[in-house]
Design a protein around this motif. Structure first.
Motif, PDB file in Angstrom:
ATOM      1  N   LEU A 105       1.008  -0.098  -2.197  1.00 50.05           N
ATOM      2  CA  LEU A 105       0.770   1.007  -1.260  1.00 50.05           C
ATOM      3  C   LEU A 105       2.067   1.754  -0.971  1.00 50.05           C
ATOM      4  N   GLU A 106       3.146   1.001  -0.873  1.00 46.57           N
ATOM      5  CA  GLU A 106       4.452   1.607  -0.635  1.00 46.57           C
ATOM      6  C   GLU A 106       4.875   2.493  -1.812  1.00 46.57           C
ATOM      7  N   LEU A 107       4.571   2.021  -3.023  1.00 43.04           N
ATOM      8  CA  LEU A 107       4.929   2.772  -4.228  1.00 43.04           C
ATOM      9  C   LEU A 107       3.917   3.875  -4.555  1.00 43.04           C
ATOM     10  N   GLU A 108       2.795   3.887  -3.806  1.00 46.63           N
ATOM     11  CA  GLU A 108       1.713   4.850  -4.061  1.00 46.63           C
ATOM     12  C   GLU A 108       1.159   4.708  -5.479  1.00 46.63           C
ATOM     13  N   GLN A 109       0.998   3.448  -5.899  1.00 43.97           N
ATOM     14  CA  GLN A 109       0.430   3.131  -7.206  1.00 43.97           C
ATOM     15  C   GLN A 109      -0.745   2.166  -7.017  1.00 43.97           C
ATOM     16  N   HIS A 110      -1.826   2.406  -7.759  1.00 43.26           N
ATOM     17  CA  HIS A 110      -3.027   1.566  -7.677  1.00 43.26           C
ATOM     18  C   HIS A 110      -3.441   1.340  -6.220  1.00 43.26           C
ATOM     19  N   GLU A 111      -3.434   2.424  -5.450  1.00 44.25           N
ATOM     20  CA  GLU A 111      -3.707   2.287  -4.013  1.00 44.25           C
ATOM     21  C   GLU A 111      -5.133   1.823  -3.731  1.00 44.25           C
ATOM     22  N   SER A 112      -6.100   2.331  -4.499  1.00 43.83           N
ATOM     23  CA  SER A 112      -7.492   1.924  -4.263  1.00 43.83           C
ATOM     24  C   SER A 112      -7.672   0.429  -4.492  1.00 43.83           C
ATOM     25  N   ALA A 113      -7.110  -0.073  -5.594  1.00 42.06           N
ATOM     26  CA  ALA A 113      -7.213  -1.511  -5.881  1.00 42.06           C
ATOM     27  C   ALA A 113      -6.543  -2.324  -4.778  1.00 42.06           C
ATOM     28  N   ALA A 114      -5.387  -1.855  -4.320  1.00 45.37           N
ATOM     29  CA  ALA A 114      -4.672  -2.571  -3.254  1.00 45.37           C
ATOM     30  C   ALA A 114      -5.514  -2.626  -1.979  1.00 45.37           C
ATOM     31  N   HIS A 115      -6.088  -1.491  -1.603  1.00 41.62           N
ATOM     32  CA  HIS A 115      -6.920  -1.473  -0.390  1.00 41.62           C
ATOM     33  C   HIS A 115      -8.151  -2.360  -0.558  1.00 41.62           C
ATOM     34  N   PHE A 116      -8.731  -2.367  -1.751  1.00 40.02           N
ATOM     35  CA  PHE A 116      -9.930  -3.176  -1.975  1.00 40.02           C
ATOM     36  C   PHE A 116      -9.629  -4.665  -1.771  1.00 40.02           C
ATOM     37  N   TYR A 117      -8.560  -5.134  -2.373  1.00 40.89           N
ATOM     38  CA  TYR A 117      -8.254  -6.565  -2.266  1.00 40.89           C
ATOM     39  C   TYR A 117      -7.678  -6.929  -0.907  1.00 40.89           C
ATOM     40  N   LEU A 118      -6.955  -6.019  -0.292  1.00 45.00           N
ATOM     41  CA  LEU A 118      -6.506  -6.280   1.082  1.00 45.00           C
ATOM     42  C   LEU A 118      -7.710  -6.365   2.015  1.00 45.00           C
ATOM     43  N   GLY A 119      -8.747  -5.568   1.722  1.00 44.93           N
ATOM     44  CA  GLY A 119      -9.982  -5.671   2.489  1.00 44.93           C
ATOM     45  C   GLY A 119     -10.617  -7.043   2.316  1.00 44.93           C
ATOM     46  N   GLY A 120     -10.628  -7.533   1.066  1.00 44.79           N
ATOM     47  CA  GLY A 120     -11.172  -8.859   0.806  1.00 44.79           C
ATOM     48  C   GLY A 120     -10.396  -9.952   1.521  1.00 44.79           C
ATOM     49  N   ILE A 121      -9.073  -9.808   1.555  1.00 46.68           N
ATOM     50  CA  ILE A 121      -8.229 -10.789   2.249  1.00 46.68           C
ATOM     51  C   ILE A 121      -8.520 -10.762   3.747  1.00 46.68           C
ATOM     52  N   ALA A 122      -8.706  -9.570   4.291  1.00 49.14           N
ATOM     53  CA  ALA A 122      -9.008  -9.442   5.721  1.00 49.14           C
ATOM     54  C   ALA A 122     -10.363 -10.069   6.055  1.00 49.14           C
ATOM     55  N   VAL A 123     -11.341  -9.928   5.155  1.00 47.75           N
ATOM     56  CA  VAL A 123     -12.657 -10.554   5.385  1.00 47.75           C
ATOM     57  C   VAL A 123     -12.506 -12.063   5.473  1.00 47.75           C
ATOM     58  N   LYS A 124     -11.741 -12.651   4.533  1.00 47.84           N
ATOM     59  CA  LYS A 124     -11.533 -14.106   4.536  1.00 47.84           C
ATOM     60  C   LYS A 124     -10.832 -14.567   5.815  1.00 47.84           C
ATOM     61  N   ALA A 125      -9.998 -13.677   6.348  1.00 43.39           N
ATOM     62  CA  ALA A 125      -9.278 -14.022   7.579  1.00 43.39           C
ATOM     63  C   ALA A 125     -10.120 -13.751   8.823  1.00 43.39           C
ATOM     64  N   GLY A 126     -11.307 -13.185   8.645  1.00 47.64           N
ATOM     65  CA  GLY A 126     -12.183 -12.899   9.781  1.00 47.64           C
ATOM     66  C   GLY A 126     -11.828 -11.630  10.525  1.00 47.64           C
ATOM     67  N   ASP A 127     -10.917 -10.838   9.981  1.00 50.77           N
ATOM     68  CA  ASP A 127     -10.525  -9.581  10.625  1.00 50.77           C
ATOM     69  C   ASP A 127     -11.365  -8.450  10.041  1.00 50.77           C
ATOM     70  N   PHE A 128     -12.609  -8.331  10.530  1.00 49.31           N
ATOM     71  CA  PHE A 128     -13.548  -7.381   9.951  1.00 49.31           C
ATOM     72  C   PHE A 128     -13.136  -5.929  10.172  1.00 49.31           C
ATOM     73  N   SER A 129     -12.553  -5.633  11.299  1.00 43.18           N
ATOM     74  CA  SER A 129     -12.129  -4.253  11.563  1.00 43.18           C
ATOM     75  C   SER A 129     -11.073  -3.800  10.557  1.00 43.18           C
ATOM     76  N   LYS A 130     -10.120  -4.686  10.304  1.00 42.39           N
ATOM     77  CA  LYS A 130      -9.074  -4.362   9.327  1.00 42.39           C
ATOM     78  C   LYS A 130      -9.671  -4.250   7.928  1.00 42.39           C
ATOM     79  N   ALA A 131     -10.616  -5.130   7.617  1.00 40.73           N
ATOM     80  CA  ALA A 131     -11.267  -5.100   6.301  1.00 40.73           C
ATOM     81  C   ALA A 131     -11.981  -3.760   6.099  1.00 40.73           C
ATOM     82  N   ILE A 132     -12.728  -3.335   7.109  1.00 40.40           N
ATOM     83  CA  ILE A 132     -13.456  -2.061   7.017  1.00 40.40           C
ATOM     84  C   ILE A 132     -12.486  -0.908   6.823  1.00 40.40           C
ATOM     85  N   GLU A 133     -11.365  -0.958   7.527  1.00 41.73           N
ATOM     86  CA  GLU A 133     -10.348   0.096   7.405  1.00 41.73           C
ATOM     87  C   GLU A 133      -9.842   0.195   5.970  1.00 41.73           C
TER      88      GLU A 133
END
Length: 602
Positions: free
Chosen positions: A335-363
């Motif tokens: 995200l910092e490098l502005e490369q593969h941003e969609s993939a980064a957001h998708f997997y960060l969303g998955g990580i947030a779901v596993k952590a139970g942080d649904f609001s962050k996952a949705i974001e």
């Protein structure tokens, strides 16, 4: 914004711009008096002035030679050079490209070609290269540039002709790229194959020529011949890396992955800084040893810390091996490098779901753009919102998607409706379908979905009406025939009609397990137990499912085989421990003890 020169390839030598412009300015200053002709007398009919300057090639190789250009051309080229110094490359290209066409000067055409290639202006690069090669047919660089541009344009037969010309002139044409393009785009005609073979015979010591032929042999699956050629190259040139890389691919093609890995392991130890070797090694290790693959990708990222492709590969491996902290850090780096941003957001969303942080996952899911993860991100994000009861936010999201992608309006309505249905909101789902049908009145999928919702809400008449309307438009729709027939089984007075509908559906789709199940169920309701068992066993074999198990168990019970029935029901409960159909059937058949037993077992 104009691109910084550091981000472009070095094929365009803009470093010479300042030097060349200085030469032009000096030439103008020193020769203004001597070379600018005085205006002719009016009676002579000459109305312009000309200035004598040198072409680019002449200027670099033989300053004594000169070519006369009109003064307008001279100043246009001077403006182009100044624009290049100021990194206004589009202006430089426009001027050089135009003057190449006007002057038919080889030096100007050459410079136009280099600028166009530097800017990836493919059409201009191809035309300029063609002009340059026409003006200087014996110039190896011109032939090389034209070969490359023709390859990129997909004109491979012509490209190969100019590649041969380049070889004759002592140049090194990109024959591997040409072969790879032909193979990837299925343009490797028999004529091209023969040409590559002929070149390999004519230039047996030219590695580029031989390797391009090896690629052709690989495509033909002539692995033994291909391997002998690449190994011969390695014997001659042990430090040549394209050959062993190609050998590793050939070994993998033959199922010899371990040999390929051993080869690359040895090469990586000899050439630890060669990222091409390490990357191929790491990719092969993914299927064999994920831990070792992670180590290799980590070394690659250390060598090329801003390479988004490598960072993403390592991040995905970390994600798959539950190295959550490391994966999160790498996705954040993308995200910092502005490369593969969609993939980064998708997997960060998955990580947030596993952590139970649904609001962050949705974001994160909402920031995923169109691509391979887009629909999955929308599905996961909207399902999370539905689980939180935020249907209004969901509706706003889907409205935005429909505005953004009007051609996918129906698809996004269906997604929204399905999420509402699954989250126990059939009434809201029905409202959304009615809204969708206002602008998609002919959509069979929406009408079928509405029918299913009417059924879920107990509106049997509306359910049948929608299905009848669909059958009027398409009487051979097996899915609709089956759905209506299955529903009519509930009404004993309509069993004959149900049988006819399901029979027709089965004629149309004889391998569909859902339709086979329906046929088994209507046979049972008609009292044909043997036929019913045959169909239901067939359906269960094709699609192990708790609903089919419920039907088959009841048929077995009706035939007095309670033990077999219990075994089938138990299997169905294992397939779906939350099944309500099987316990309901058992309870209806007054097998109370068994219901309690199966409930305790699960």
């Amino acid at each position: 914004m104009l691109p910084p020169r550091a981000k472009h390839s070095t094929c365009m030598p803009f470093g010479l711009l300042a030097k060349f412009s200085a030469l032009l300015l000096t030439a103008l200053a020193l020769t203004a008096c001597a070379q600018v002709q005085a205006p002719a007398a009016p009676e002579e009919g000459l109305t312009g002035a000309t200035i004598e300057t040198r072409s680019l090639k002449t200027m670099e190789s033989n300053p004594a030679e000169a070519k006369a250009f009109p003064i307008d051309t001279f100043y246009t080229l001077l403006v182009a050079e100044v624009a290049g110094i100021r990194e206004q490359y589009d202006v430089a290209l426009a001027n050089y490209y135009h003057q190449a066409e006007v002057t038919k000067d080889a030096g100007v055409a050459a410079r136009a070609t280099r600028i166009a290639r530097f800017l990836n202006a493919r059409q201009a690069a191809l035309r300029s290269a063609q002009l340059w090669a026409e003006l200087e047919p014996q110039n190896a660089e011109a032939q090389l540039a034209l070969t490359a541009e023709l390859t990129l344009a997909g004109k491979l037969q012509t490209a190969l002709l100019h590649a041969k010309k380049t070889l004759e002139l002592g140049g090194r044409p990109p024959l591997q790229s040409l072969a790879a393009t032909a193979i990837a785009h299925e343009q490797l005609t028999e004529q091209l194959r023969q040409e590559f073979s002929r070149l390999a015979k004519d230039y047996p010591l030219d590695d580029e020529v031989v390797l391009s032929y090896v690629m052709v042999l690989r495509d033909e699956k002539k692995f033994s011949h291909a391997l002998s050629l690449v190994r011969r190259i390695q014997e001659r040139h042990p430090d040549q890396l394209d050959a062993p890389l190609l050998e590793s691919h050939l070994l993998v093609d033959q199922g010899k992955r371990k040999e390929a890995i051993s080869l690359l392991e040895r090469l990586v130890s000899i050439h630890p800084s060669e990222s091409r070797l390490r990357l191929q090694y790491a990719r092969l290790l993914i299927r064999e040893d994920l831990t070792l693959a992670r180590q290799q990708f980590a070394k690659l990222v250390a060598q090329r810390p801003n390479d988004g492709n490598l960072i993403l590969s390592l991040a995905l491996i970390q994600y798959e091996t539950n190295q959550v902290e490391e994966a999160t850090s790498l996705f954040a780096k993308l995200l910092e490098l502005e490369q593969h941003e969609s993939a980064a957001h998708f997997y960060l969303g998955g990580i947030a779901v596993k952590a139970g942080d649904f609001s962050k996952a949705i974001e994160h899911f909402r920031k995923v753009g169109p691509g391979s993860d887009y629909v999955e991100a929308i599905t996961r994000g909207t399902e999370l919102l539905a689980s939180l009861g935020q249907h209004r936010v969901n509706q706003d999201w889907f409205n935005t998607l429909r505005e953004k992608h009007p051609q996918q309006e129906e698809h996004f309505y269906l997604m929204e409706v399905e999420i509402l249905r699954k989250s126990g909101e059939p009434s809201i789902a029905l409202e959304r379908v009615e809204q969708a049908l206002q602008t998609n009145s002919t959509s069979g999928r929406l009408m079928y979905t509405r029918a299913l919702l009417h059924d879920q809400l107990g509106n049997a008449q509306q359910f049948e009406k929608d299905l009848r309307n669909l059958l009027e438009k398409n009487p051979d729709n097996a899915t609709v025939l089956n759905a209506l027939g299955y529903k009519l089984i509930e009404d004993k007075s309509r069993h004959t009609e149900a049988y006819e509908l399901i029979s027709r559906a089965l004629e149309l789709e004889p391998e569909d397990p859902a339709i086979i199940d329906s046929m088994g169920w209507i046979e049972y309701r008609l009292g044909n137990y043997s036929a019913a068992e045959k169909y239901l066993r067939q359906a269960m074999e094709k699609l192990p499912d708790h609903e089919i198990a419920a039907h088959l168990g009841e048929v077995l019970w009706a035939q007095g085989d309670l033990e077999a029935a219990l075994a089938v029901w138990k299997k169905g409960l294992l397939l779906n421990p939350h099944s309500k159909i099987i316990p309901a059937a058992m309870k209806r058949l007054q097998i109370k003890d068994s219901v309690e037993q199966h409930a305790s077992d699960n």
